[in-house]
Design a protein around this motif. Structure first.
Motif, PDB file in Angstrom:
ATOM      1  N   LYS A 306      -2.466  51.827  56.433  1.00 25.09           N
ATOM      2  CA  LYS A 306      -1.267  51.011  56.591  1.00 25.09           C
ATOM      3  C   LYS A 306       0.040  51.860  56.610  1.00 25.09           C
ATOM      4  CE  LYS A 306      -3.293  47.509  53.399  1.00 25.09           C
ATOM      5  NZ  LYS A 306      -3.724  46.754  54.696  1.00 25.09           N
ATOM      6  N   ALA A 307      -0.221  53.328  57.128  1.00 24.80           N
ATOM      7  CA  ALA A 307       0.766  54.285  56.944  1.00 24.80           C
ATOM      8  C   ALA A 307       1.122  54.888  58.324  1.00 24.80           C
ATOM      9  CB  ALA A 307       0.522  55.287  55.908  1.00 24.80           C
ATOM     10  N   ASN A 308       0.251  54.710  59.441  1.00 24.99           N
ATOM     11  CA  ASN A 308       0.362  55.361  60.628  1.00 24.99           C
ATOM     12  C   ASN A 308       0.214  54.343  61.840  1.00 24.99           C
ATOM     13  OD1 ASN A 308       0.095  58.107  59.550  1.00 24.99           O
ATOM     14  ND2 ASN A 308      -1.920  57.665  59.125  1.00 24.99           N
ATOM     15  N   VAL A 309       0.884  54.950  62.809  1.00 21.43           N
ATOM     16  CA  VAL A 309       0.611  54.092  63.812  1.00 21.43           C
ATOM     17  C   VAL A 309      -0.102  54.949  65.049  1.00 21.43           C
ATOM     18  CG1 VAL A 309       3.001  53.179  63.756  1.00 21.43           C
ATOM     19  CG2 VAL A 309       2.909  55.452  65.180  1.00 21.43           C
ATOM     20  N   VAL A 310      -0.844  54.368  66.040  1.00 20.78           N
ATOM     21  CA  VAL A 310      -1.656  55.044  67.313  1.00 20.78           C
ATOM     22  C   VAL A 310      -0.726  54.667  68.546  1.00 20.78           C
ATOM     23  CG1 VAL A 310      -3.843  55.121  65.662  1.00 20.78           C
ATOM     24  CG2 VAL A 310      -3.055  53.106  67.255  1.00 20.78           C
ATOM     25  N   TRP A 311      -1.093  55.489  69.403  1.00 21.65           N
ATOM     26  CA  TRP A 311      -0.248  55.306  70.651  1.00 21.65           C
ATOM     27  C   TRP A 311      -1.089  54.384  71.570  1.00 21.65           C
ATOM     28  CZ3 TRP A 311       0.479  61.285  71.944  1.00 21.65           C
ATOM     29  CH2 TRP A 311       1.596  61.766  71.355  1.00 21.65           C
ATOM     30  N   GLN A 312      -0.544  53.320  72.185  1.00 22.21           N
ATOM     31  CA  GLN A 312      -1.107  52.480  73.013  1.00 22.21           C
ATOM     32  C   GLN A 312      -1.551  52.832  74.235  1.00 22.21           C
ATOM     33  OE1 GLN A 312       1.563  48.887  73.092  1.00 22.21           O
ATOM     34  NE2 GLN A 312       0.453  48.167  74.881  1.00 22.21           N
ATOM     35  N   TYR A 313      -2.843  52.869  74.404  1.00 19.14           N
ATOM     36  CA  TYR A 313      -3.672  53.246  75.903  1.00 19.14           C
ATOM     37  C   TYR A 313      -3.727  51.838  76.572  1.00 19.14           C
ATOM     38  CZ  TYR A 313      -3.547  57.935  74.533  1.00 19.14           C
ATOM     39  OH  TYR A 313      -3.359  59.079  74.098  1.00 19.14           O
ATOM     40  N   PRO A 314      -3.624  51.961  78.116  1.00 21.47           N
ATOM     41  CA  PRO A 314      -3.328  53.160  78.946  1.00 21.47           C
ATOM     42  C   PRO A 314      -1.985  53.586  79.074  1.00 21.47           C
ATOM     43  CG  PRO A 314      -3.775  51.050  80.265  1.00 21.47           C
ATOM     44  CD  PRO A 314      -4.176  50.787  78.834  1.00 21.47           C
ATOM     45  N   GLN A 315      -1.004  52.558  78.220  1.00 23.65           N
ATOM     46  CA  GLN A 315       0.231  52.808  78.620  1.00 23.65           C
ATOM     47  C   GLN A 315       0.836  53.845  78.257  1.00 23.65           C
ATOM     48  OE1 GLN A 315      -1.325  50.130  77.095  1.00 23.65           O
ATOM     49  NE2 GLN A 315      -0.875  48.370  78.315  1.00 23.65           N
ATOM     50  N   ALA A 316       0.524  54.670  77.064  1.00 25.17           N
ATOM     51  CA  ALA A 316       0.980  55.907  76.868  1.00 25.17           C
ATOM     52  C   ALA A 316       0.527  57.118  77.881  1.00 25.17           C
ATOM     53  CB  ALA A 316       0.447  56.343  75.412  1.00 25.17           C
ATOM     54  N   ALA A 317      -0.699  56.904  78.303  1.00 22.01           N
ATOM     55  CA  ALA A 317      -1.246  57.723  79.383  1.00 22.01           C
ATOM     56  C   ALA A 317      -0.481  57.706  80.560  1.00 22.01           C
ATOM     57  CB  ALA A 317      -2.575  57.654  79.426  1.00 22.01           C
ATOM     58  N   ARG A 318      -0.057  56.274  81.152  1.00 21.44           N
ATOM     59  CA  ARG A 318       0.895  56.248  82.183  1.00 21.44           C
ATOM     60  C   ARG A 318       2.270  56.778  82.024  1.00 21.44           C
ATOM     61  NH1 ARG A 318      -0.418  49.953  82.497  1.00 21.44           N
ATOM     62  NH2 ARG A 318      -2.680  49.966  83.514  1.00 21.44           N
ATOM     63  N   LEU A 319       2.645  56.622  80.798  1.00 19.32           N
ATOM     64  CA  LEU A 319       3.939  57.294  80.707  1.00 19.32           C
ATOM     65  C   LEU A 319       4.231  58.893  80.761  1.00 19.32           C
ATOM     66  CD1 LEU A 319       6.864  57.290  79.680  1.00 19.32           C
ATOM     67  CD2 LEU A 319       6.239  57.216  77.435  1.00 19.32           C
ATOM     68  N   PHE A 320       3.087  59.406  80.089  1.00 18.11           N
ATOM     69  CA  PHE A 320       2.969  61.076  80.318  1.00 18.11           C
ATOM     70  C   PHE A 320       2.664  61.397  81.793  1.00 18.11           C
ATOM     71  CE2 PHE A 320       1.697  60.168  75.508  1.00 18.11           C
ATOM     72  CZ  PHE A 320       3.209  60.529  75.133  1.00 18.11           C
ATOM     73  N   THR A 321       1.830  60.518  82.156  1.00 20.73           N
ATOM     74  CA  THR A 321       1.284  61.034  83.673  1.00 20.73           C
ATOM     75  C   THR A 321       2.571  60.942  84.613  1.00 20.73           C
ATOM     76  OG1 THR A 321      -0.857  60.384  83.498  1.00 20.73           O
ATOM     77  CG2 THR A 321      -0.081  60.461  85.659  1.00 20.73           C
ATOM     78  N   ALA A 322       3.449  59.779  84.531  1.00 23.49           N
ATOM     79  CA  ALA A 322       4.733  59.911  85.155  1.00 23.49           C
ATOM     80  C   ALA A 322       5.622  60.923  84.792  1.00 23.49           C
ATOM     81  CB  ALA A 322       5.337  58.157  84.937  1.00 23.49           C
ATOM     82  N   MET A 323       5.783  61.428  83.687  1.00 24.38           N
ATOM     83  CA  MET A 323       6.749  62.213  83.189  1.00 24.38           C
ATOM     84  C   MET A 323       6.348  63.804  84.027  1.00 24.38           C
ATOM     85  SD  MET A 323       7.576  61.599  79.332  1.00 24.38           S
ATOM     86  CE  MET A 323       8.343  62.968  78.996  1.00 24.38           C
ATOM     87  N   ALA A 324       5.100  63.873  83.861  1.00 24.61           N
ATOM     88  CA  ALA A 324       4.392  65.116  84.409  1.00 24.61           C
ATOM     89  C   ALA A 324       4.577  64.868  85.806  1.00 24.61           C
ATOM     90  CB  ALA A 324       2.789  65.074  84.258  1.00 24.61           C
ATOM     91  N   LYS A 325       4.475  64.193  86.822  1.00 21.29           N
ATOM     92  CA  LYS A 325       4.845  64.166  88.120  1.00 21.29           C
ATOM     93  C   LYS A 325       6.407  63.802  88.423  1.00 21.29           C
ATOM     94  CE  LYS A 325       0.061  61.806  89.196  1.00 21.29           C
ATOM     95  NZ  LYS A 325      -0.558  60.790  89.917  1.00 21.29           N
ATOM     96  N   ASP A 326       7.193  63.811  87.490  1.00 20.17           N
ATOM     97  CA  ASP A 326       8.573  63.809  87.589  1.00 20.17           C
ATOM     98  C   ASP A 326       8.935  62.387  87.961  1.00 20.17           C
ATOM     99  OD1 ASP A 326      11.052  64.818  87.256  1.00 20.17           O
ATOM    100  OD2 ASP A 326      11.426  65.599  89.384  1.00 20.17           O
ATOM    101  N   GLU A 327       8.227  61.252  87.837  1.00 20.37           N
ATOM    102  CA  GLU A 327       8.559  59.905  88.263  1.00 20.37           C
ATOM    103  C   GLU A 327       9.389  59.240  87.109  1.00 20.37           C
ATOM    104  OE1 GLU A 327       4.734  58.650  89.026  1.00 20.37           O
ATOM    105  OE2 GLU A 327       4.247  59.542  90.597  1.00 20.37           O
ATOM    106  N   GLU A 328      10.465  58.789  87.480  1.00 17.57           N
ATOM    107  CA  GLU A 328      11.396  57.925  86.682  1.00 17.57           C
ATOM    108  C   GLU A 328      10.755  56.705  86.110  1.00 17.57           C
ATOM    109  OE1 GLU A 328      16.170  56.617  86.606  1.00 17.57           O
ATOM    110  OE2 GLU A 328      15.041  57.095  88.505  1.00 17.57           O
ATOM    111  N   VAL A 329      10.843  56.659  84.503  1.00 18.16           N
ATOM    112  CA  VAL A 329      10.196  55.429  83.994  1.00 18.16           C
ATOM    113  C   VAL A 329      11.411  54.835  83.186  1.00 18.16           C
ATOM    114  CG1 VAL A 329       8.791  54.428  82.185  1.00 18.16           C
ATOM    115  CG2 VAL A 329       7.950  56.343  83.682  1.00 18.16           C
TER     116      VAL A 329
END
Length: 434
Positions: A306-329
């Motif tokens: 009840k203390a932690n959160v997990v990243w939501q996939y595939p949305q988190a992966a899409r966000l990081f991929t966009a940043m790596a490719k320098d795509e605006e989100v």
């Protein structure tokens, strides 16, 4: 999150300040951290030359004037963690908060005494404490945090910056305070805050208490606090650009900010900061994007947590991929894409060992189970050339949730796949769950 707003505001202001008159008086304020070879050689590539990713940590140090917020800590602490992405064309920037309660894989790191920690899963902000424990310094804390963020996002971190409590208060005070509008009164003993409901201007201890308050306001979560911090940060960055037009006011802001700033050696100094900032001064407010990595309570996958959160996939992966490719989100786009999370606990996974290494499927299954995936194991009928994810008809969304956790792996439909189950077949390229 507001620490990132402070760093961004510093860059925006330096970019429009002319720079040269500041060098002599402010250059010596900034502390540098020599990361040396602590990051190792196995790091993500920068696939968008010219863009920059700056890891910003809000240091929760309790030394000196910060002692009132708690003494006796044996490790260095981080209160806030984010990545500031500056686009290669300098026309937009994104500030992505990583909740400190994020349950992630923390790689082996060097401690302050020279020993090494074991890789394990825990809250992401523990990485700062591991690197800074037992006589460690900011460089060690930063190195472990960078390794952890790179491992879990796939982003290459180009620079590091740490800002402490006192610097934050100085920046707010130099602006004459920031207006906040809490809908209900906030009385938080841990944050040393007593604030009535309604719009009011806060500065000094009240400002710090406002951005640190958690359990006594809203839903009491770290993600709820991040939302308030993001609003505060937007106001801080906007007011800094709008109000600091006189040399005296600008100097007061930058003096407070730089005295509490520690960066990697390459960025340590007014000139390198100015060089980075010079292209940012014309970024419009609507292209400064304040984001939070999509996440949900880990309790949805592991009821006992009840203390932690997990990243939501595939949305988190899409966000990081966009940043790596320098795509605006944009925040609007990210919010829309993340509206309906598919929990890991709803994705049945079969792990098949397609390698020559005995027990590989069991090791992968244990990692997947930590994130709530229901897992079974077995052996592939033959050795696999590479790691793959396959799924039966009707399970495309579930397959994407799993595949998005493994960079370079694309899910493929297989009519002969086990009904209701997504299959992960391990190949020699499998590097584990990060």
């Amino acid at each position: 999150m507001v620490w990132g707003g402070g760093v961004l505001a510093v860059l925006l202001l330096l970019g429009g300040a002319g720079g040269a008159w500041l060098y002599g008086s402010l250059d010596g304020n900034i502390h540098s951290a020599d990361l040396g070879d602590r990051l190792g050689g196995d790091r993500p590539d920068n696939i968008s030359p010219g863009s920059k990713n700056i890891l910003v940590v809000g240091s929760d140090s309790r030394d000196g004037a910060n002692a009132k917020y708690g003494k006796g800590l044996t490790t260095m602490q981080s209160d806030t963690l984010m990545v500031v992405h500056i686009a290669a064309d300098r026309k937009w920037a994104g500030i992505v908060s990583l909740p400190r309660d994020s349950y992630v894989h923390i790689p082996s790191c060097e401690r302050g005494d020279g020993s090494r920690s074991d890789p394990h899963f825990f809250k992401i902000n523990e990485s700062f404490a591991i690197g800074g424990t037992q006589g460690g310094d900011v460089a060690g804390a930063a190195a472990c945090t960078i390794k952890t963020v790179e491992k879990n996002t796939g982003l290459r971190i180009d620079h590091f910056a740490s800002v402490d409590f006192q610097g934050f208060k100085g920046m707010v005070n130099a602006l004459g305070g920031i207006e906040v509008c809490p809908e209900e009164a906030i009385h938080d003993k841990k944050a040393h805050l007593d604030l009535e409901a309604g719009c009011q201007t806060v500065k000094d201890e009240e400002a710090l208490g406002y951005v640190r308050a958690r359990y006594s306001v809203g839903d009491g979560t770290d993600t709820g606090r991040i939302g308030r911090q993001q609003e505060f940060m937007e106001s801080l960055a906007a007011k800094a650009q709008r109000k600091l037009t006189s040399p005296k006011a600008l100097y007061g802001f930058l003096d407070s900010a730089t005295k509490s700033l520690t960066t990697d050696e390459e960025l340590a100094g007014i000139k390198p900061l100015y060089d980075l900032a010079s292209g940012l001064k014309d970024i419009p407010e609507d292209r400064l994007h304040f984001l939070t990595v999509p996440n949900y309570p880990r309790e949805a996958d592991v009821p006992s947590d009840k203390a932690n959160v997990v990243w939501q996939y595939p949305q988190a992966a899409r966000l990081f991929t966009a940043m790596a490719k320098d795509e605006e989100v944009t925040k609007k786009r990210l919010t829309a894409e993340s509206a309906d999370p598919l929990y890991a606990s709803r994705v049945r996974v079969q792990v098949l060992n397609g390698t020559s290494e005995a027990g590989a499927a069991a090791v992968a299954a244990r990692s997947l189970a930590k994130f709530g995936f229901p897992v079974t194991t077995g052996n592939a009928p033959e050795e696999a050339a590479k790691t793959s994810v396959t799924y039966p008809p009707g399970k495309a969304a579930e397959a994407e949730v799993l595949a998005s956790r493994f960079p370079g792996v694309t899910a493929k439909k297989d009519a002969a796949a086990t009904p209701g189950t997504v299959t992960l077949t391990l190949g020699p390229d499998f590097e584990g769950l990060g």
